[in-house]
Scaffold this motif. Structure first.
Motif, short mmCIF file in Angstrom:
data_model
loop_
_atom_site.label_atom_id
_atom_site.label_comp_id
_atom_site.label_asym_id
_atom_site.label_seq_id
_atom_site.Cartn_x
_atom_site.Cartn_y
_atom_site.Cartn_z
N GLU A 131 0.83 -1.20 0.00
CA GLU A 131 0.00 0.00 0.00
C GLU A 131 0.86 1.25 0.00
OE1 GLU A 131 -3.27 0.37 2.69
OE2 GLU A 131 -3.36 -1.80 2.97
N SER B 33 -9.94 4.76 -2.42
CA SER B 33 -9.17 4.73 -3.67
C SER B 33 -8.72 3.30 -3.99
CB SER B 33 -7.96 5.65 -3.57
OG SER B 33 -7.15 5.56 -4.72
N GLN B 34 -8.27 2.58 -2.98
CA GLN B 34 -7.86 1.19 -3.18
C GLN B 34 -9.05 0.33 -3.60
OE1 GLN B 34 -7.03 2.99 -0.45
NE2 GLN B 34 -4.81 3.10 -0.47
N ASP C 194 -9.62 0.85 -7.21
CA ASP C 194 -8.64 0.06 -7.98
C ASP C 194 -9.17 -1.35 -8.20
OD1 ASP C 194 -6.78 2.17 -8.03
OD2 ASP C 194 -5.60 1.37 -6.36
N GLN C 195 -9.77 -1.94 -7.18
CA GLN C 195 -10.26 -3.31 -7.27
C GLN C 195 -11.56 -3.43 -8.06
OE1 GLN C 195 -10.37 -5.73 -3.81
NE2 GLN C 195 -8.37 -5.06 -3.09
N ARG D 263 -9.90 3.68 2.68
CA ARG D 263 -9.35 2.82 1.62
C ARG D 263 -10.19 2.88 0.35
NH1 ARG D 263 -8.92 -2.72 4.59
NH2 ARG D 263 -10.91 -2.00 5.39
N HIS E 213 -13.49 -2.98 2.34
CA HIS E 213 -12.89 -1.63 2.31
C HIS E 213 -13.80 -0.61 2.99
CE1 HIS E 213 -10.52 -3.67 -0.77
NE2 HIS E 213 -9.62 -2.72 -0.58
#
Length: 161
Positions: A8, A126-127, A130-131, A124, A148
């Motif tokens: 991360e 933004s992460q 991404d997923q 989280r 998340h």
């Protein structure tokens, strides 16, 4: 300042600079169930993205247990579910959704929607985007979101959703 911790990226203070209207911060652009999201600001304290919402798209009822979320509507009219009530917001309106508040938004109008969304703290999200990028299985979207800190309400939990 960015620091790498495992897999991360942890952002320090808000980086200075300008994200141009036609660009995404760090070239981060996502396609999430028909919406196009462009990152505009990302730091530990806040995350903002431009959301381009074609007619007929939306995000079903969900809760952010650890984040306040806001929408500044630039174009179009959004149909919103806010803690048991249905309402609409149009250009120039700001929608406030405190953490823990069940909410949803849909573009049921005849024109595309365009809004600036932001959450604080960034968490989280933004992460998660991404997923979710190019993922077209709604059940998998719900599963990954729960990991998340975004909890979708069960289908049928909100009348009219």
């Amino acid at each position: 300042m960015e620091m790498q911790q495992g897999t991360e990226i942890v952002l320090g203070d808000l980086p200075k600079g300008i994200t141009l209207a036609s660009e995404a911060m760090g070239n981060k652009t996502w396609n999430v169930l028909g919406h196009t999201y462009l990152a505009k600001v990302e730091s530990a304290s806040s995350f903002a993205w431009l959301s381009l919402d074609p007619t007929g798209t939306g995000v079903p009822p969900h809760v952010h247990p650890t984040q306040d979320e806001h929408i500044y509507v630039m174009e179009g009219v959004y149909t919103l579910y806010l803690d048991g009530e249905w309402t609409t917001a149009g250009p120039g309106d700001t929608v406030r959704m405190p953490k823990g508040l069940p909410h949803a938004y849909y573009n049921k109008g005849e024109t595309p929607g365009k809004s600036l969304f932001w959450v604080s703290p960034a968490g989280r999200l933004s992460q998660l985007f991404d997923q979710l990028h190019n993922l077209d299985d709604p059940e998998e979207v719900v599963r990954r979101s729960a990991l998340h800190d975004v909890d979708f309400l069960p289908p049928g939990a909100v009348p009219g959703a």
